[in-house]
Design an enzyme around this catalytic site. Structure first.
Site, short mmCIF file in Angstrom:
data_model
loop_
_atom_site.label_atom_id
_atom_site.label_comp_id
_atom_site.label_asym_id
_atom_site.label_seq_id
_atom_site.Cartn_x
_atom_site.Cartn_y
_atom_site.Cartn_z
N GLU A 48 -2.14 6.01 -8.41
CA GLU A 48 -2.92 7.03 -7.84
C GLU A 48 -2.91 8.36 -8.48
O GLU A 48 -1.85 8.90 -9.11
CB GLU A 48 -2.54 7.25 -6.38
CG GLU A 48 -3.34 8.34 -5.67
CD GLU A 48 -2.95 8.52 -4.16
OE1 GLU A 48 -2.72 7.58 -3.51
OE2 GLU A 48 -3.05 9.65 -3.77
N ASP A 107 0.68 -1.33 0.00
CA ASP A 107 0.14 -0.18 0.11
C ASP A 107 0.87 1.06 -0.04
O ASP A 107 1.85 1.27 0.84
CB ASP A 107 -0.72 -0.14 1.12
CG ASP A 107 -1.81 1.02 1.35
OD1 ASP A 107 -2.33 1.51 0.22
OD2 ASP A 107 -2.17 1.25 2.31
N ASP A 121 2.43 4.95 -5.41
CA ASP A 121 2.06 6.11 -5.20
C ASP A 121 3.08 7.46 -5.66
O ASP A 121 3.69 7.89 -4.89
CB ASP A 121 1.58 6.37 -3.70
CG ASP A 121 1.02 7.66 -3.31
OD1 ASP A 121 0.92 8.38 -4.30
OD2 ASP A 121 0.51 7.78 -2.07
N HIS A 136 -9.74 4.71 -1.39
CA HIS A 136 -8.98 5.00 -0.19
C HIS A 136 -9.61 5.33 0.75
O HIS A 136 -10.58 6.17 0.47
CB HIS A 136 -7.80 5.40 -0.23
CG HIS A 136 -6.57 4.66 -1.03
ND1 HIS A 136 -5.52 4.41 -0.44
CD2 HIS A 136 -6.68 4.00 -2.27
CE1 HIS A 136 -4.59 3.65 -1.25
NE2 HIS A 136 -5.55 3.63 -2.34
P1 13P Z 1 -8.59 4.64 6.30
O1 13P Z 1 -7.43 4.52 7.27
O2 13P Z 1 -9.06 5.90 6.56
O3 13P Z 1 -9.58 3.35 6.44
O4 13P Z 1 -7.90 4.34 4.91
C1 13P Z 1 -7.07 3.33 4.63
C2 13P Z 1 -6.25 3.51 3.37
O5 13P Z 1 -6.90 4.04 2.37
C3 13P Z 1 -5.04 2.94 3.27
O6 13P Z 1 -4.26 3.12 2.00
#
Ligand code: 13P
Length: 285
Positions: free
Chosen positions: A135, A83, A105, A207
């Site tokens: 992104e 991520d 990203d 996200h």
């Molecule tokens: P939240 O922590 O707001 O649920 O978002 C998680 C996220 O988008 C990780 O990339």
């Protein structure tokens, strides 16, 4: 469990009008909780692991080996996904560790740089069948208590199309969503999603799933969102259960296992709720 490229999960979800939840995990307890709950719900699932979480695990190999060991008896499809990788070396570490998906990203870069660097990641990762998420725009951060959304820029549809032309498999969009708790109910910009949709045919990624109302999530799914990220809600559930247990149990009786169990139990409810909201349950049957 079967570790599969994220693209396989997203294409199925896209065709079936549901989304696959991507839960952020940073340790064995969170990972175990996500995998077990997804298996109970017969839901495909994405383990979202941020570079800081990779480091906390002890590296990409450790994260992947842990997931495979925890899931060995479970009958579900799982993508192990980096991520918000914002440097090529982080992507390379994930590839070497056996991740089946990576996000590059480049959202804070000028568009041409984002495009050039994302293209390199696509060419590299696709050589070994690994999925790539890009992104466009910048998904902001709410402050810790959700007072403000900082550094957010909505996605521009023409830029979205240009980034999609790099060959990415899915695209994270900034449409009024943000990471962290929202101070007020967010209002996703569906008009913008529709404009992006006219130009971009690959699955979209939402996200900042924590705190977006169910009707807005499901409407976004109708318009082409096939992956939704959830992090803060899980950490909040886990940590608040641990804290309450610390406050109520006599310290001398506290075993680390008691705390971990309390955290996992509370977190499992949140995982189950989100699986229901994105409608990914009973998709493995
Ligand atoms: P939240 O922590 O707001 O649920 O978002 C998680 C996220 O988008 C990780 O990339």
């Amino acid at each position: 469990m079967r570790v599969v490229p994220m693209k396989a999960l997203l294409d199925r979800a896209h065709a079936g009008a549901y989304a696959v939840p991507a839960f952020n995990v940073c340790n064995m307890e969170m990972m175990q909780c996500v995998l077990k709950t997804a298996a109970q719900e017969k839901s495909p699932v994405i383990l979202g692991i941020h570079p800081l979480e990779v480091t906390y695990f002890g590296g990409a190999q450790v994260a992947v080996a842990t997931a495979k060991a925890l899931g060995q008896d479970l009958d579900i499809d799982v993508a192990i996904h980096l991520d918000h990788g914002d440097e090529e070396h982080l992507v390379m570490q994930a590839l070497r560790g056996g991740f089946s998906s990576v996000m590059f990203d480049g959202s804070s870069l000028p568009l041409e740089h984002n495009i050039a660097r994302t293209r390199w990641v696509v060419e590299t990762a696709h050589m070994i069948g690994v999925t790539v998420e890009g992104e466009i725009g910048t998904i902001g951060m709410t402050t810790e208590f959700g007072e403000r959304i900082e550094n957010a820029h909505l996605s521009d549809p023409v830029s979205a199309q240009r980034l999609a032309e790099t060959g990415i498999d899915c695209l994270a969009v900034a449409i009024g969503n943000a990471h962290g708790f929202y101070a007020e109910e967010p209002r996703l910009r569906f008009d913008l999603v529709e404009q992006i949709r006219e130009r971009v045919k690959i699955p979209l990624v939402l996200h900042g799933g924590t705190g977006i109302p169910t009707d807005q999530i499901q409407h976004a799914i109708k318009l082409g969102v096939a992956k939704m990220n959830i992090g803060t809600a899980l950490r909040y559930a886990f940590v608040s259960a641990v804290k309450e247990t610390c406050d109520t149990e006599p310290v001398r009786d506290l075993a680390l296992m008691t705390l971990g169990r309390a955290g996992m139990q509370r977190m499992a409810e949140v995982v189950r709720d989100y699986i229901g909201i994105v409608m990914s349950n009973n998709r493995m049957a």
